[in-house]
Design a protein around this motif. Structure first.
Motif, PDB file in Angstrom:
ATOM      1  N   LYS A 130       0.841  -1.198   0.000  1.00  0.00           N
ATOM      2  CA  LYS A 130       0.000   0.000   0.000  1.00  0.00           C
ATOM      3  C   LYS A 130       0.873   1.244   0.000  1.00  0.00           C
ATOM      4  CE  LYS A 130      -3.820   2.227   2.444  1.00  0.00           C
ATOM      5  NZ  LYS A 130      -4.865   2.068   3.486  1.00  0.00           N
ATOM      6  N   ARG A 163      -0.352  10.434  -2.437  1.00  0.00           N
ATOM      7  CA  ARG A 163      -0.708   9.319  -3.307  1.00  0.00           C
ATOM      8  C   ARG A 163       0.221   9.305  -4.513  1.00  0.00           C
ATOM      9  NH1 ARG A 163      -5.254   6.490  -2.005  1.00  0.00           N
ATOM     10  NH2 ARG A 163      -4.920   5.346  -3.949  1.00  0.00           N
ATOM     11  N   ARG A 164       0.634   8.113  -4.923  1.00  0.00           N
ATOM     12  CA  ARG A 164       1.604   8.007  -6.014  1.00  0.00           C
ATOM     13  C   ARG A 164       1.040   8.548  -7.331  1.00  0.00           C
ATOM     14  NH1 ARG A 164       3.282   3.620  -9.453  1.00  0.00           N
ATOM     15  NH2 ARG A 164       1.836   2.233  -8.358  1.00  0.00           N
ATOM     16  N   ASP A 165      -0.239   8.306  -7.588  1.00  0.00           N
ATOM     17  CA  ASP A 165      -0.805   8.802  -8.838  1.00  0.00           C
ATOM     18  C   ASP A 165      -0.864  10.330  -8.856  1.00  0.00           C
ATOM     19  OD1 ASP A 165      -2.823   9.044  -6.963  1.00  0.00           O
ATOM     20  OD2 ASP A 165      -4.340   7.970  -8.130  1.00  0.00           O
ATOM     21  N   ASP A 191       0.534   2.406  -3.390  1.00  0.00           N
ATOM     22  CA  ASP A 191      -0.513   3.393  -3.653  1.00  0.00           C
ATOM     23  C   ASP A 191      -0.107   4.769  -3.138  1.00  0.00           C
ATOM     24  OD1 ASP A 191      -2.145   1.363  -4.692  1.00  0.00           O
ATOM     25  OD2 ASP A 191      -2.988   0.915  -2.719  1.00  0.00           O
TER      26      ASP A 191
END
Length: 325
Positions: free
Chosen positions: A16, A197-199, A96
């Motif tokens: 995660k 968040r990675r995105d 994530d």
């Protein structure tokens, strides 16, 4: 005839969280940071990515020896700086969330688990941070900041922000009137304990390469705010942050810091006030040099030492006053 049933392998759980640590000449502290991160993170599946920025203190060898089987350890042959090294590490991440964790930190009481839970509870924030303490467990207020303004720069140049550190009026950038207890929306989450968040990180294209070290998180938070984020911090997630461990020469640190802040002003202040803001930033090291020189003349020993530092910074203004477009 017996029927042999082949047991299906258990699926590998994707992390995660990707914890990123950038090391530079902080061998023992980096090992301590990793030890505490592993020991105190029990509820969140995570991967650890460590980059050593061409340390000369044996950090690379120690990291490979102790953590090669537990973490992705990348040892560089040149110092890319904090921003670029984090960008490189983020490309290897699969979690994530990304957590940027300084090498001169110690994770306390499940702080990383608590920070991830905080992010789950307040997804609208987009960026999350915690509270930082010094080694003696006294408050280290540098976990978050307010944005620079013309008033904050004026107060800094006049020395008010140093004389009245606990005043929210005279020290607005340092949020001087707040003891960091509770939950609060802030302008800037410091990069020592910085969750995103990675995105979202990828959408913002990570840290700006214009920043080598310092202020890169302020720039990222400003760009994130324009994209709708509302960064938040919580005192429930608490770590120790020793601070300044990789910069042992104070004048060098200040030169990097002022140059980074000049770049931040150039990028984010409106054209109508940008020149005034840069002038006020220029006055900061000059006023500190003059003030400590005067205090040194009347017998204050610490000020004599400080005057030498600020004099060196002022003499190197050709380095920090120039900002490329």
């Amino acid at each position: 005839m017996s029927l042999m049933l082949q047991q299906e392998p258990e699926p590998v759980q994707s992390p995660k969280l990707s914890i990123i640590v950038i090391s530079y000449n902080t061998r023992e502290m980096t090992l301590k940071a990793l030890d505490t991160a592993f020991a105190q993170t029990r509820d969140t599946p995570f991967e650890m990515i460590v980059i050593d920025n061409a340390s000369t203190d044996g950090s690379a060898e120690a990291l490979q020896e102790k953590y090669a089987d537990k973490a992705t350890v990348m040892c560089l042959d040149e110092n890319l700086g904090f921003a670029a090294a984090n960008n490189l590490a983020a490309k290897e991440a699969t979690g994530d969330f990304l957590l940027l964790l300084n090498p001169d930190t110690e994770v306390l009481d499940g702080a990383i688990d608590k920070l991830v839970a905080f992010a789950d509870a307040y997804p609208e924030a987009g960026i999350w941070g915690g509270r930082t303490l010094f080694a003696d467990k006294s408050l280290n207020p540098t976990s978050c900041w307010s944005n620079m303004t013309l008033w904050s720069l004026t107060s800094q140049a006049l020395g008010f922000s140093s004389m009245f550190r606990r005043s929210s009026f005279f020290n607005p950038e340092g949020m001087g009137g707040w003891d960091r207890e509770g939950i609060r929306e802030v302008d800037v989450v410091t990069g020592c304990f910085f969750l995103i968040r990675r995105d979202f990180w990828n959408r913002l294209d990570g840290f700006d390469k214009a920043f080598f070290m310092y202020a890169e998180e302020a720039d990222l938070c400003a760009r994130a705010a324009k994209a709708g984020a509302k960064p938040m911090v919580t005192s429930e997630a608490t770590i120790i942050h020793h601070g300044g461990a990789s910069e042992t020469i104070q004048s060098d640190k200040l030169v990097r810091l002022i140059k980074a802040k000049m770049t931040l002003i150039h990028k984010h202040f409106p054209p109508a006030t940008r020149g005034i803001a840069m002038t006020l930033m220029t006055l900061w090291p000059l006023s500190r040099y003059i003030a400590h020189q005067l205090l040194g003349w009347i017998g204050r020993a610490k000020s004599r030492d400080a005057a030498k530092v600020w004099k060196s910074v002022w003499q190197r203004r050709n380095i920090w006053s120039k900002v490329a477009d």
